[in-house]
Motif scaffolding. Structure first.
Motif, PDB file in Angstrom:
ATOM      1  N   TYR A   7       0.838  -1.207   0.000  1.00 34.57           N
ATOM      2  CA  TYR A   7       0.000   0.000   0.000  1.00 34.57           C
ATOM      3  C   TYR A   7       0.871   1.254   0.000  1.00 34.57           C
ATOM      4  O   TYR A   7       1.911   1.302   0.665  1.00 34.57           O
ATOM      5  N   LYS A  38      -7.199  -5.073   0.786  1.00 38.73           N
ATOM      6  CA  LYS A  38      -8.050  -3.973   0.320  1.00 38.73           C
ATOM      7  C   LYS A  38      -9.402  -4.055   1.026  1.00 38.73           C
ATOM      8  O   LYS A  38      -9.936  -3.056   1.512  1.00 38.73           O
ATOM      9  N   ASP A  39      -9.915  -5.276   1.117  1.00 39.33           N
ATOM     10  CA  ASP A  39     -11.197  -5.488   1.797  1.00 39.33           C
ATOM     11  C   ASP A  39     -11.092  -5.072   3.268  1.00 39.33           C
ATOM     12  O   ASP A  39     -11.990  -4.408   3.802  1.00 39.33           O
ATOM     13  N   TRP A  42      -9.044  -2.808   4.674  1.00 34.10           N
ATOM     14  CA  TRP A  42      -8.996  -1.345   4.825  1.00 34.10           C
ATOM     15  C   TRP A  42     -10.321  -0.691   4.441  1.00 34.10           C
ATOM     16  O   TRP A  42     -10.764   0.251   5.104  1.00 34.10           O
ATOM     17  N   ASP A  43     -10.949  -1.205   3.379  1.00 30.65           N
ATOM     18  CA  ASP A  43     -12.255  -0.648   2.985  1.00 30.65           C
ATOM     19  C   ASP A  43     -13.257  -0.805   4.120  1.00 30.65           C
ATOM     20  O   ASP A  43     -14.083   0.083   4.382  1.00 30.65           O
ATOM     21  N   THR A  44     -13.187  -1.959   4.811  1.00 31.77           N
ATOM     22  CA  THR A  44     -14.148  -2.248   5.883  1.00 31.77           C
ATOM     23  C   THR A  44     -13.896  -1.370   7.109  1.00 31.77           C
ATOM     24  O   THR A  44     -14.815  -0.727   7.623  1.00 31.77           O
ATOM     25  N   ASN A  94     -12.216   1.353   7.386  1.00 30.02           N
ATOM     26  CA  ASN A  94     -12.372   2.788   7.107  1.00 30.02           C
ATOM     27  C   ASN A  94     -13.832   3.235   7.177  1.00 30.02           C
ATOM     28  O   ASN A  94     -14.129   4.414   7.326  1.00 30.02           O
ATOM     29  N   LYS A  95     -14.742   2.263   7.047  1.00 30.01           N
ATOM     30  CA  LYS A  95     -16.177   2.577   7.191  1.00 30.01           C
ATOM     31  C   LYS A  95     -16.601   2.539   8.660  1.00 30.01           C
ATOM     32  O   LYS A  95     -17.769   2.694   8.989  1.00 30.01           O
ATOM     33  N   GLU A 111     -16.299  -0.202  10.543  1.00 28.58           N
ATOM     34  CA  GLU A 111     -16.782  -1.548  10.856  1.00 28.58           C
ATOM     35  C   GLU A 111     -15.600  -2.472  11.170  1.00 28.58           C
ATOM     36  O   GLU A 111     -14.466  -2.153  10.824  1.00 28.58           O
ATOM     37  N   TRP A 122     -13.333  -5.988  10.780  1.00 26.50           N
ATOM     38  CA  TRP A 122     -12.988  -6.949   9.731  1.00 26.50           C
ATOM     39  C   TRP A 122     -12.448  -8.206  10.378  1.00 26.50           C
ATOM     40  O   TRP A 122     -11.713  -8.141  11.364  1.00 26.50           O
TER      41      TRP A 122
END
Lengths: 157, 248
Positions: free
Chosen positions: A21, A90-91, A93-95, A97-98, A100, A102
């Motif tokens: 990243y 990626k999943d 960090w996407d999670t 960052n919302k 929620e 992981w």
């Protein structure tokens, strides 16, 4: 983050150049030696919002093979194993960052080139309604879950 | 109206009188009326907390999130060198030597102690076991968990490590530990509620200073503690985050 040094690695190794990243890359050396996750222990770490390690517990130091000084200030991707597909992170960090949590099965790379499997849970640390950091807790995964992950990750590389 | 004090129902029976001694000492030192109410189950205690009926609590870590985030409690202190660890044990004659040897359908003897139950289930998870594929035998005390194993009614038992270690040698000789947790950052602690918050610094000073005088040391001894250590707000937040991560 430093590239691997052959003198740190135990056993026959392979090489891989990881794209991390933030445009970083790292040469890693890895072996087929699995270190079993110790019964009853939790590996705990905290990172800042950019994934830089700010706290580790003793089990983290023992399992990763790095010293605490080497870990603090390094990106959490210091543990990234070439067999882990980038889409998993990626999943993650996407999670988080919302705001929620992981959870997933992760193959981690040790400083000596060996590896260990964990069941990881990453949660955002919220203070005054704002995400200020992330805590990651790793525990022993079942072999069934590890075998499922191996099959899945092989298809995602 | 006295302030209301309670202790997590998983207290060791050996220290029941110690908590009354502590409460008497606290009232005298603080110059406030404090009533100690001991509950025999977590559900009853939780209902009283929900209705704002508690001002001071020696809390189970599992309840810390609710106390801090929903009820405005703040941490005061924790006993030095005491953390909550769990043990998975079997009958000594059992053929089970590892969690991986266990299979779905097994019977697990547990108490309603929430953090130990959580830690126990996390350790059993490594054998693909969870609440959906096992049978839970709920027990009122750890000695009854041991009894379920000795009678062969349960395949594994989940214990607070301190409670297991405190079993008689005869009982322990008939049991075998297959996993002992080494988590070290999960612990009980004294927490103070909003109505008593204005005395927080006074109580903290009294607690931390207990080890420095004979009377305080006697009271600590009756609780089985060496001393109290201050718990910072952020330290408590970290433990709550950890419990959150383990609960999902």
């Amino acid at each position: 983050m430093r590239d691997f040094k052959p003198e740190d690695v135990i056993g026959d190794y392979k090489e891989a150049l990881l794209a991390l990243y933030g445009g970083l890359s790292r040469l890693v050396l890895y072996t087929d030696i699995e270190i079993p996750y110790p019964d009853g222990k939790l590996i705990v770490s905290t990172t800042d919002k950019n994934g830089i390690i700010t706290h580790v517990n003793k089990a983290f130091v023992e399992m990763s093979g790095y010293t605490e000084d080497e870990l603090i200030g390094s990106p959490h991707s210091i543990l990234r194993h070439p067999d882990m597909p980038s889409v998993a992170f990626k999943d993650l960090w996407d999670t988080v960052n919302k705001g929620e949590y992981w959870q997933g099965i992760v193959k981690n790379l040790r400083k000596d080139g060996g590896y260990y499997w964990v069941k990881a849970t990453v949660i955002p640390n919220i203070r005054n309604n704002e995400v200020v950091s992330y805590t990651s807790v790793r525990r022993k995964p079942s072999r069934t879950k590890v075998e499922d992950a191996k099959r899945l990750y092989a298809t995602l590389k | 109206m006295p302030y209301q004090f309670t202790v997590s129902p998983d207290f060791s029976p050996d220290h029941l009188s110690g908590w009354y001694i502590f409460n008497t000492w606290l009232q005298k030192q603080l110059g406030e009326a404090v009533h100690l109410e001991m509950y025999d189950c977590f559900q009853t205690q939780k209902a009283v907390i929900e209705s704002n009926g508690i001002d001071l609590i020696y809390a189970n870590p599992f309840d810390a999130a609710m106390l801090v985030r929903k009820k405005g409690f703040r941490p005061l202190a924790r006993p030095v060198g005491v953390s909550d660890e769990a043990i998975i044990a079997v009958n000594a004659e059992s053929l089970i030597y590892d969690v991986a040897d266990l299979s779905s359908g097994i019977k697990i003897a547990v108490t309603d102690d929430p953090d130990i139950r959580l830690m126990g289930m996390i350790m059993l998870e490594a054998g693909d076991l969870n609440l959906n594929n096992t049978i839970i035998i709920s027990c009122d005390a750890y000695i009854l968990v041991a009894k379920q194993l000795l009678k062969g009614n349960a395949d594994v038992g989940v214990f607070l490590a301190e409670a297991y270690d405190g079993l008689s040698n005869i009982v322990k000789s008939k049991l075998r530990v297959i996993v002992r947790s080494e988590i070290s950052v999960i612990h009980h602690g004294l927490m103070i509620g909003p109505k008593l918050a204005h005395r927080k610094m006074d109580i903290l000073e009294l607690l931390v200073g207990m080890k420095n005088n004979d009377k305080g040391q006697d009271v600590l001894k009756s609780l089985g503690f060496r001393a109290w250590d201050k718990v910072e707000d952020e330290e408590m937040e970290f433990m709550i985050d950890l419990m959150d991560a383990l609960s999902v």
